[in-house]
Design a protein around this motif. Structure first.
Motif, PDB file in Angstrom:
ATOM      1  N   ASP A   1      19.472  60.433   3.214  1.00  0.00           N
ATOM      2  CA  ASP A   1      19.301  59.210   3.305  1.00  0.00           C
ATOM      3  C   ASP A   1      20.212  58.571   2.380  1.00  0.00           C
ATOM      4  OD1 ASP A   1      17.972  59.738   1.103  1.00  0.00           O
ATOM      5  OD2 ASP A   1      15.817  59.220   1.924  1.00  0.00           O
ATOM      6  N   ASN A   2      21.244  59.204   1.715  1.00  0.00           N
ATOM      7  CA  ASN A   2      22.095  58.713   0.960  1.00  0.00           C
ATOM      8  C   ASN A   2      21.682  58.322  -0.424  1.00  0.00           C
ATOM      9  OD1 ASN A   2      24.462  58.545   2.697  1.00  0.00           O
ATOM     10  ND2 ASN A   2      23.633  56.892   3.829  1.00  0.00           N
ATOM     11  N   PHE A   3      20.595  58.982  -0.709  1.00  0.00           N
ATOM     12  CA  PHE A   3      19.847  58.988  -2.080  1.00  0.00           C
ATOM     13  C   PHE A   3      19.063  57.663  -2.463  1.00  0.00           C
ATOM     14  CE2 PHE A   3      23.329  61.858  -2.727  1.00  0.00           C
ATOM     15  CZ  PHE A   3      22.676  63.162  -3.081  1.00  0.00           C
ATOM     16  N   THR A   4      18.772  56.897  -1.406  1.00  0.00           N
ATOM     17  CA  THR A   4      18.370  55.701  -1.418  1.00  0.00           C
ATOM     18  C   THR A   4      16.879  55.655  -1.681  1.00  0.00           C
ATOM     19  OG1 THR A   4      17.921  55.702   1.084  1.00  0.00           O
ATOM     20  CG2 THR A   4      19.846  54.585   0.077  1.00  0.00           C
ATOM     21  N   LYS A   5      16.019  57.070  -1.521  1.00  0.00           N
ATOM     22  CA  LYS A   5      14.544  57.094  -1.584  1.00  0.00           C
ATOM     23  C   LYS A   5      14.352  58.203  -2.422  1.00  0.00           C
ATOM     24  CE  LYS A   5      10.319  57.306   1.361  1.00  0.00           C
ATOM     25  NZ  LYS A   5       9.762  57.447   2.533  1.00  0.00           N
ATOM     26  N   GLU A   6      13.260  57.918  -3.488  1.00  0.00           N
ATOM     27  CA  GLU A   6      12.794  58.954  -4.162  1.00  0.00           C
ATOM     28  C   GLU A   6      11.530  59.617  -3.596  1.00  0.00           C
ATOM     29  OE1 GLU A   6      13.134  59.029  -8.933  1.00  0.00           O
ATOM     30  OE2 GLU A   6      11.184  58.035  -8.361  1.00  0.00           O
ATOM     31  N   ARG A   7      11.421  60.855  -3.688  1.00  0.00           N
ATOM     32  CA  ARG A   7      10.417  61.677  -2.809  1.00  0.00           C
ATOM     33  C   ARG A   7       9.780  62.278  -4.123  1.00  0.00           C
ATOM     34  NH1 ARG A   7      14.243  61.064   1.006  1.00  0.00           N
ATOM     35  NH2 ARG A   7      13.325  60.486   3.261  1.00  0.00           N
ATOM     36  N   GLU A   8       8.226  62.621  -3.747  1.00  0.00           N
ATOM     37  CA  GLU A   8       7.712  63.606  -4.600  1.00  0.00           C
ATOM     38  C   GLU A   8       7.559  64.893  -4.361  1.00  0.00           C
ATOM     39  OE1 GLU A   8       3.707  61.648  -5.444  1.00  0.00           O
ATOM     40  OE2 GLU A   8       4.629  60.170  -6.811  1.00  0.00           O
ATOM     41  N   PHE A   9       7.434  65.815  -5.174  1.00  0.00           N
ATOM     42  CA  PHE A   9       7.250  67.341  -4.749  1.00  0.00           C
ATOM     43  C   PHE A   9       6.370  68.028  -5.745  1.00  0.00           C
ATOM     44  CE2 PHE A   9      10.854  67.629  -7.513  1.00  0.00           C
ATOM     45  CZ  PHE A   9      10.619  68.860  -8.475  1.00  0.00           C
ATOM     46  N   THR A  10       5.924  69.240  -5.147  1.00  0.00           N
ATOM     47  CA  THR A  10       5.181  70.193  -6.135  1.00  0.00           C
ATOM     48  C   THR A  10       6.032  71.165  -6.195  1.00  0.00           C
ATOM     49  OG1 THR A  10       3.032  68.935  -5.830  1.00  0.00           O
ATOM     50  CG2 THR A  10       3.001  71.286  -6.869  1.00  0.00           C
ATOM     51  N   LEU A  11       6.010  72.099  -7.340  1.00  0.00           N
ATOM     52  CA  LEU A  11       6.775  73.430  -7.404  1.00  0.00           C
ATOM     53  C   LEU A  11       5.706  74.322  -8.069  1.00  0.00           C
ATOM     54  CD1 LEU A  11       9.600  74.850  -6.987  1.00  0.00           C
ATOM     55  CD2 LEU A  11       9.838  74.632  -9.574  1.00  0.00           C
ATOM     56  N   GLU A  12       5.516  75.315  -7.159  1.00  0.00           N
ATOM     57  CA  GLU A  12       4.589  76.408  -7.870  1.00  0.00           C
ATOM     58  C   GLU A  12       5.231  77.787  -8.056  1.00  0.00           C
ATOM     59  OE1 GLU A  12       1.529  76.640  -4.950  1.00  0.00           O
ATOM     60  OE2 GLU A  12       0.733  74.635  -5.093  1.00  0.00           O
ATOM     61  N   ILE A  13       5.183  78.250  -9.193  1.00  0.00           N
ATOM     62  CA  ILE A  13       5.753  79.568  -9.369  1.00  0.00           C
ATOM     63  C   ILE A  13       4.823  80.524 -10.062  1.00  0.00           C
ATOM     64  CG2 ILE A  13       7.331  80.586 -11.007  1.00  0.00           C
ATOM     65  CD1 ILE A  13       8.867  77.866 -11.496  1.00  0.00           C
ATOM     66  N   GLU A  14       4.993  81.514  -9.455  1.00  0.00           N
ATOM     67  CA  GLU A  14       3.928  82.894  -9.489  1.00  0.00           C
ATOM     68  C   GLU A  14       5.008  83.849  -9.964  1.00  0.00           C
ATOM     69  OE1 GLU A  14       0.487  85.588  -7.547  1.00  0.00           O
ATOM     70  OE2 GLU A  14       1.404  84.113  -6.433  1.00  0.00           O
ATOM     71  N   GLN A  15       4.560  84.543 -11.096  1.00  0.00           N
ATOM     72  CA  GLN A  15       5.844  85.494 -11.708  1.00  0.00           C
ATOM     73  C   GLN A  15       5.011  86.604 -12.552  1.00  0.00           C
ATOM     74  OE1 GLN A  15       8.155  83.600 -14.704  1.00  0.00           O
ATOM     75  NE2 GLN A  15       9.395  85.357 -15.160  1.00  0.00           N
ATOM     76  N   THR A  16       5.672  87.493 -12.282  1.00  0.00           N
ATOM     77  CA  THR A  16       5.167  88.851 -13.058  1.00  0.00           C
ATOM     78  C   THR A  16       6.703  89.521 -13.873  1.00  0.00           C
ATOM     79  OG1 THR A  16       5.392  90.464 -11.267  1.00  0.00           O
ATOM     80  CG2 THR A  16       3.367  89.459 -11.298  1.00  0.00           C
ATOM     81  N   PHE A  17       6.539  90.702 -14.322  1.00  0.00           N
ATOM     82  CA  PHE A  17       7.636  91.104 -15.000  1.00  0.00           C
ATOM     83  C   PHE A  17       8.763  91.542 -14.009  1.00  0.00           C
ATOM     84  CE2 PHE A  17      10.069  94.893 -16.430  1.00  0.00           C
ATOM     85  CZ  PHE A  17      10.977  94.269 -17.462  1.00  0.00           C
ATOM     86  N   SER A  18       8.298  91.972 -12.715  1.00  0.00           N
ATOM     87  CA  SER A  18       9.202  92.569 -11.782  1.00  0.00           C
ATOM     88  C   SER A  18       9.391  91.382 -10.457  1.00  0.00           C
ATOM     89  CB  SER A  18       8.767  93.865 -11.307  1.00  0.00           C
ATOM     90  OG  SER A  18       7.397  93.750 -10.828  1.00  0.00           O
ATOM     91  N   LYS A  19       8.481  90.539 -10.267  1.00  0.00           N
ATOM     92  CA  LYS A  19       8.319  90.006  -8.993  1.00  0.00           C
ATOM     93  C   LYS A  19       8.317  88.567  -9.575  1.00  0.00           C
ATOM     94  CE  LYS A  19       6.905  93.669  -5.927  1.00  0.00           C
ATOM     95  NZ  LYS A  19       5.752  94.242  -5.172  1.00  0.00           N
ATOM     96  N   ILE A  20       8.707  87.644  -8.583  1.00  0.00           N
ATOM     97  CA  ILE A  20       8.505  86.039  -8.506  1.00  0.00           C
ATOM     98  C   ILE A  20       8.384  85.691  -7.282  1.00  0.00           C
ATOM     99  CG2 ILE A  20      10.922  85.553  -8.392  1.00  0.00           C
ATOM    100  CD1 ILE A  20      10.513  83.655 -10.846  1.00  0.00           C
ATOM    101  N   SER A  21       7.635  84.267  -7.040  1.00  0.00           N
ATOM    102  CA  SER A  21       7.500  83.514  -5.712  1.00  0.00           C
ATOM    103  C   SER A  21       7.521  82.186  -6.375  1.00  0.00           C
ATOM    104  CB  SER A  21       6.071  83.760  -5.419  1.00  0.00           C
ATOM    105  OG  SER A  21       5.909  83.072  -3.905  1.00  0.00           O
ATOM    106  N   ILE A  22       8.327  81.391  -5.685  1.00  0.00           N
ATOM    107  CA  ILE A  22       8.805  80.186  -5.856  1.00  0.00           C
ATOM    108  C   ILE A  22       8.536  79.227  -4.608  1.00  0.00           C
ATOM    109  CG2 ILE A  22      10.428  78.455  -6.739  1.00  0.00           C
ATOM    110  CD1 ILE A  22      12.033  81.182  -7.614  1.00  0.00           C
ATOM    111  N   LYS A  23       7.378  78.404  -4.661  1.00  0.00           N
ATOM    112  CA  LYS A  23       7.037  77.538  -3.440  1.00  0.00           C
ATOM    113  C   LYS A  23       7.482  75.990  -3.846  1.00  0.00           C
ATOM    114  CE  LYS A  23       3.632  80.846  -1.946  1.00  0.00           C
ATOM    115  NZ  LYS A  23       2.329  80.868  -1.691  1.00  0.00           N
ATOM    116  N   PHE A  24       8.095  75.451  -2.914  1.00  0.00           N
ATOM    117  CA  PHE A  24       8.449  73.837  -3.228  1.00  0.00           C
ATOM    118  C   PHE A  24       7.921  73.219  -2.155  1.00  0.00           C
ATOM    119  CE2 PHE A  24      11.069  70.281  -2.406  1.00  0.00           C
ATOM    120  CZ  PHE A  24      11.352  70.025  -3.683  1.00  0.00           C
ATOM    121  N   LEU A  25       7.034  72.221  -2.435  1.00  0.00           N
ATOM    122  CA  LEU A  25       6.067  71.698  -1.326  1.00  0.00           C
ATOM    123  C   LEU A  25       6.321  69.974  -1.529  1.00  0.00           C
ATOM    124  CD1 LEU A  25       2.603  73.696  -2.250  1.00  0.00           C
ATOM    125  CD2 LEU A  25       4.440  74.242  -0.612  1.00  0.00           C
ATOM    126  N   THR A  26       6.438  69.483  -0.209  1.00  0.00           N
ATOM    127  CA  THR A  26       6.716  68.052  -0.053  1.00  0.00           C
ATOM    128  C   THR A  26       5.736  67.424   0.929  1.00  0.00           C
ATOM    129  OG1 THR A  26       8.352  68.051   1.595  1.00  0.00           O
ATOM    130  CG2 THR A  26       9.136  68.455  -0.577  1.00  0.00           C
TER     131      THR A  26
END
Length: 203
Positions: A94-119
């Motif tokens: 939308d040509n950067f005309t609107k600011e939207r909110e999000f939630t980022l959830e990171i679950e991490q161990t030494f060997s693994k990771i999961s990243i979730k981006f929610l809008t």
């Protein structure tokens, strides 16, 4: 969760250290709990091949992978990014005309990771990731993701893949970054690429 690349981390040294610790623990157990007292170097070798150090190593590594690594994260040059973040983003859609909110959830161990981006209209989950520490307080996190629209957004959004590049400030647990998407319909001539910028902070 999936594995991720940790730049600058010498995994062989870590595994060797954990095995030596497990070997020491197993010998300690043999002397003071089981009452086994090897009388020669050959007896120690026999004890090792009985498998006890490997069992202890498995338990030690599982504990290290999930919890202990956090205590040594600075020494290991791996940032602990576990947690929930909130922020805002803008997109070229939308040509950067609107600011939207999000939630980022990171679950991490030494060997693994999961990243979730929610809008409000979609959610995405990481497929692969790369982490690199820059100095004492900066961390770069790059990941590829799969995005899926929510039911009410089917008419305006399509399932797609993309890449996000985030730079974290560990002193404030804030981050800034950007992302780009790659939509590839059946007709490749109509492929569409959107991009955006984001910023957020741990809550």
């Amino acid at each position: 969760m999936h594995g991720y690349v940790r730049a600058g981390v010498n995994l062989n040294k870590i595994y060797l250290f954990l095995f030596l610790v497990s070997l020491t623990i197993s010998i300690f157990i043999s002397h003071f709990i089981r009452g086994l007292k090897p009388e020669s170097f050959i007896d120690y070798i026999k004890f090792i091949f009985q498998g006890y150090p490997f069992i202890i190593f498995g338990a030690l590594y599982a504990t290290f992978d999930k919890w202990l690594w956090k205590l040594f994260s600075k020494w290991l040059e791996i940032a602990n990014l576990n947690g929930k973040y909130q922020g805002t983003f803008r997109t070229s859609h939308d040509n950067f005309t609107k600011e939207r909110e999000f939630t980022l959830e990171i679950e991490q161990t030494f060997s693994k990771i999961s990243i979730k981006f929610l809008t409000e209209t979609s959610s995405s989950e990481s497929l692969s990731a790369y982490m690199e520490k820059k100095g004492n307080n900066k961390v770069i996190l790059v990941y590829n993701y799969q995005n899926e629209p929510k039911d009410r957004s089917i008419s305006t959004l399509n399932e797609h893949k993309g890449t996000a590049w985030l730079e974290f400030d560990l002193s404030t647990m804030e981050f800034e970054g950007f992302y780009y998407t790659d939509k590839r319909p059946v007709d490749r001539d109509k492929a569409e690429c959107n991009y955006g910028e984001m910023k957020g902070k741990k809550i």
